[in-house]
Design a protein around this motif. Structure first.
Motif, mmCIF file in Angstrom:
data_model
loop_
_atom_site.group_PDB
_atom_site.id
_atom_site.type_symbol
_atom_site.label_atom_id
_atom_site.label_comp_id
_atom_site.label_asym_id
_atom_site.label_seq_id
_atom_site.Cartn_x
_atom_site.Cartn_y
_atom_site.Cartn_z
ATOM 1 N N GLY A 1 0.812 -1.212 0.000
ATOM 2 C CA GLY A 1 0.000 0.000 0.000
ATOM 3 C C GLY A 1 0.841 1.256 0.000
ATOM 4 O O GLY A 1 1.953 1.295 -0.527
ATOM 5 N N ILE A 2 0.311 2.291 0.638
ATOM 6 C CA ILE A 2 0.965 3.598 0.684
ATOM 7 C C ILE A 2 1.043 4.052 2.138
ATOM 8 O O ILE A 2 0.265 3.592 2.987
ATOM 9 C CB ILE A 2 0.188 4.650 -0.145
ATOM 10 C CG1 ILE A 2 -1.289 4.693 0.296
ATOM 11 C CG2 ILE A 2 0.311 4.353 -1.634
ATOM 12 C CD1 ILE A 2 -2.112 5.734 -0.447
ATOM 13 N N GLU A 3 1.982 4.954 2.430
ATOM 14 C CA GLU A 3 2.114 5.429 3.802
ATOM 15 C C GLU A 3 2.442 6.915 3.819
ATOM 16 O O GLU A 3 2.874 7.491 2.827
ATOM 17 C CB GLU A 3 3.183 4.637 4.559
ATOM 18 C CG GLU A 3 4.585 4.786 4.024
ATOM 19 C CD GLU A 3 5.591 3.931 4.780
ATOM 20 O OE1 GLU A 3 5.182 3.084 5.597
ATOM 21 O OE2 GLU A 3 6.802 4.117 4.548
ATOM 22 N N GLY A 4 2.202 7.517 4.983
ATOM 23 C CA GLY A 4 2.486 8.929 5.154
ATOM 24 C C GLY A 4 2.685 9.251 6.615
ATOM 25 O O GLY A 4 2.534 8.391 7.488
ATOM 26 N N PRO B 1 -5.282 10.147 8.062
ATOM 27 C CA PRO B 1 -5.412 8.737 7.675
ATOM 28 C C PRO B 1 -6.566 8.516 6.689
ATOM 29 O O PRO B 1 -6.444 7.720 5.755
ATOM 30 C CB PRO B 1 -5.674 8.036 9.016
ATOM 31 C CG PRO B 1 -5.021 8.908 10.020
ATOM 32 C CD PRO B 1 -5.266 10.308 9.530
ATOM 33 N N GLY B 2 -7.675 9.243 6.881
ATOM 34 C CA GLY B 2 -8.800 9.119 5.960
ATOM 35 C C GLY B 2 -8.444 9.534 4.544
ATOM 36 O O GLY B 2 -8.904 8.936 3.563
ATOM 37 N N GLU B 3 -7.602 10.567 4.426
ATOM 38 C CA GLU B 3 -7.149 11.004 3.111
ATOM 39 C C GLU B 3 -6.290 9.924 2.442
ATOM 40 O O GLU B 3 -6.377 9.708 1.231
ATOM 41 C CB GLU B 3 -6.348 12.301 3.241
ATOM 42 C CG GLU B 3 -7.179 13.510 3.638
ATOM 43 C CD GLU B 3 -8.040 14.014 2.488
ATOM 44 O OE1 GLU B 3 -7.536 14.753 1.645
ATOM 45 O OE2 GLU B 3 -9.237 13.645 2.443
ATOM 46 N N PHE C 1 2.271 3.381 13.311
ATOM 47 C CA PHE C 1 3.569 2.991 13.860
ATOM 48 C C PHE C 1 4.358 4.237 14.247
ATOM 49 O O PHE C 1 4.125 5.335 13.727
ATOM 50 C CB PHE C 1 4.356 2.149 12.849
ATOM 51 C CG PHE C 1 4.530 2.797 11.494
ATOM 52 C CD1 PHE C 1 5.679 3.521 11.184
ATOM 53 C CD2 PHE C 1 3.537 2.683 10.526
ATOM 54 C CE1 PHE C 1 5.831 4.116 9.944
ATOM 55 C CE2 PHE C 1 3.686 3.271 9.274
ATOM 56 C CZ PHE C 1 4.832 3.988 8.984
ATOM 57 N N ALA C 2 5.288 4.067 15.182
ATOM 58 C CA ALA C 2 6.085 5.193 15.663
ATOM 59 C C ALA C 2 6.992 5.692 14.550
ATOM 60 O O ALA C 2 7.604 4.905 13.827
ATOM 61 C CB ALA C 2 6.918 4.767 16.866
ATOM 62 N N PHE D 1 3.361 10.498 13.748
ATOM 63 C CA PHE D 1 3.468 9.048 13.680
ATOM 64 C C PHE D 1 3.208 8.613 12.240
ATOM 65 O O PHE D 1 2.640 9.358 11.438
ATOM 66 C CB PHE D 1 2.501 8.361 14.649
ATOM 67 C CG PHE D 1 1.037 8.579 14.362
ATOM 68 C CD1 PHE D 1 0.317 7.700 13.562
ATOM 69 C CD2 PHE D 1 0.356 9.657 14.927
ATOM 70 C CE1 PHE D 1 -1.038 7.884 13.310
ATOM 71 C CE2 PHE D 1 -0.996 9.861 14.687
ATOM 72 C CZ PHE D 1 -1.703 8.969 13.878
ATOM 73 N N GLY D 2 3.665 7.415 11.904
ATOM 74 C CA GLY D 2 3.467 6.913 10.554
ATOM 75 C C GLY D 2 2.135 6.198 10.425
ATOM 76 O O GLY D 2 1.647 5.586 11.384
ATOM 77 N N TYR D 3 1.528 6.300 9.248
ATOM 78 C CA TYR D 3 0.282 5.572 8.996
ATOM 79 C C TYR D 3 0.351 4.962 7.603
ATOM 80 O O TYR D 3 0.715 5.637 6.628
ATOM 81 C CB TYR D 3 -0.928 6.496 9.114
ATOM 82 C CG TYR D 3 -2.252 5.742 9.136
ATOM 83 C CD1 TYR D 3 -2.680 5.107 10.301
ATOM 84 C CD2 TYR D 3 -3.049 5.657 8.005
ATOM 85 C CE1 TYR D 3 -3.878 4.402 10.334
ATOM 86 C CE2 TYR D 3 -4.248 4.957 8.029
ATOM 87 C CZ TYR D 3 -4.652 4.330 9.198
ATOM 88 O OH TYR D 3 -5.830 3.626 9.225
ATOM 89 N N PHE D 4 0.021 3.689 7.523
ATOM 90 C CA PHE D 4 0.069 2.918 6.284
ATOM 91 C C PHE D 4 -1.321 2.386 5.969
ATOM 92 O O PHE D 4 -2.067 1.988 6.866
ATOM 93 C CB PHE D 4 1.050 1.758 6.447
ATOM 94 C CG PHE D 4 0.976 0.710 5.364
ATOM 95 C CD1 PHE D 4 1.808 0.775 4.256
ATOM 96 C CD2 PHE D 4 0.071 -0.341 5.463
ATOM 97 C CE1 PHE D 4 1.746 -0.201 3.261
ATOM 98 C CE2 PHE D 4 0.002 -1.315 4.474
ATOM 99 C CZ PHE D 4 0.831 -1.244 3.368
ATOM 100 N N VAL D 5 -1.674 2.364 4.685
ATOM 101 C CA VAL D 5 -2.945 1.814 4.220
ATOM 102 C C VAL D 5 -2.649 0.840 3.088
ATOM 103 O O VAL D 5 -1.895 1.176 2.159
ATOM 104 C CB VAL D 5 -3.877 2.929 3.696
ATOM 105 C CG1 VAL D 5 -5.127 2.321 3.069
ATOM 106 C CG2 VAL D 5 -4.260 3.878 4.818
#
Length: 307
Positions: free
Chosen positions: A152-155, A174-176, A202-203, A211-215
């Motif tokens: 997936g993608i992360e930001g 995260p919704g975006e 994730f930290a 913090f990091g967020y991956f989808v």
């Protein structure tokens, strides 16, 4: 009547009369509390002052009306008890950093103040015993999970704009990412599972403000060539606290239900059971028998915990 039940009754009344003029003194009298004590108790349990909560709930409803009706801005303002168009626009922009017109044009996902389930703060369930409240089903257990891989993608996500869950306003970062994932998911046809998806928090290294967020979708097979910009995220094997969440719709699942699950776990369940978890969580989504379902998995710090 318990103190929290009095505030819960007031929150229900506010929700039912959100378009009307709401007076703090009148709200206090309805639950037989002094205005002073009512305001203190409300702030303690809802984490907002009475006036601030009413304003933010009206603006949350405005978001829904902007999305789902063709009402003019002044009609929405009047419906919510705000007669002055410029005052409504000012409040909206102060809260969401966009004017109502800009929001309607861009339609970003937003964090909104939601009606809290105060009863959750005073209920403690055992493992594997379903908790049902306001159309949400929660069931908690400790479980050993095997390694999984997602594509997936992360930001990066600002802590200040996202936490605490359900109590902030502004762009839902995260919704975006989820919106972008669904727009580009056809590129992953044959690479990821069509049903199993995950959001992973994730930290972020060397950062206390983000913090990091991956989808992504669950990987079908390894040794693949990924489209540009896509990454693989590992969910390590280990001992997890798993909270199964069910809701009537997927929209309710990823907003109200997820918010309430996070708050219940971190404010009530984990402290009561003295369990520490890592700065790593996985939201695993699927649909079981047409019921939107999620497993919120928190990695337990001490792998011997509960064994």
């Amino acid at each position: 009547m318990h103190a929290w039940e009095a505030i819960d009754q007031s929150v229900n009344y506010i929700e039912s009369h959100i378009s009307e003029e709401l007076d703090t003194k009148q709200l206090a009298e309805q639950v037989y509390l002094s205005t002073f004590y009512f305001q203190r108790l409300f702030k303690r349990l809802v984490h907002k002052s009475v006036k601030e909560y009413i304003k933010l709930r009206r603006l949350a409803i405005a978001i829904d009306l902007l999305n789902n009706t063709d009402w003019k801005i002044i009609e929405i303002a009047n419906h919510l008890g705000v007669s002055d168009h410029s005052n409504f626009t000012r409040m909206f922009k102060e809260t969401y950093h966009l004017t109502p017109e800009e929001y309607r044009e861009k339609r970003p996902r937003m964090n909104m103040i939601r009606r809290p389930n105060l009863a959750l703060n005073y209920l403690l369930v055992d493992e594997k015993v379903p908790l049902i409240i306001n159309g949400i089903v929660l069931e908690i257990e400790k479980r050993q999970l095997t390694e999984e891989r997602y594509v997936g993608i992360e930001g990066m996500v600002s802590v200040d704009q996202q936490l605490p869950i359900g109590q902030q306003t502004g762009i839902d970062q995260p919704g975006e990412l989820w919106q972008r994932f669904y727009q580009e998911k056809p590129l992953l046809k044959g690479i990821v599972d069509e049903v199993m998806e995950a959001g992973i928090s994730f930290a972020a290294s060397h950062s206390q403000t983000h913090f990091g967020y991956f989808v992504g979708g669950k990987e079908l097979e390894r040794a693949i060539v990924l489209p540009t910009g896509w990454v693989i995220k590992h969910v390590p094997s280990g001992y997890y606290l798993v909270c199964k969440i069910e809701a009537e719709t997927k929209e309710m699942l990823v907003t109200n239900a997820l918010n309430e699950a996070y708050r219940y776990l971190f404010d009530v369940w984990l402290p009561k059971h003295e369990i520490k978890v890592e700065a790593f969580s996985v939201e695993r989504y699927q649909e079981i028998a047409s019921i939107p379902t999620m497993e919120l998995c928190l990695k337990i710090k001490n792998s011997r915990c509960g064994q």
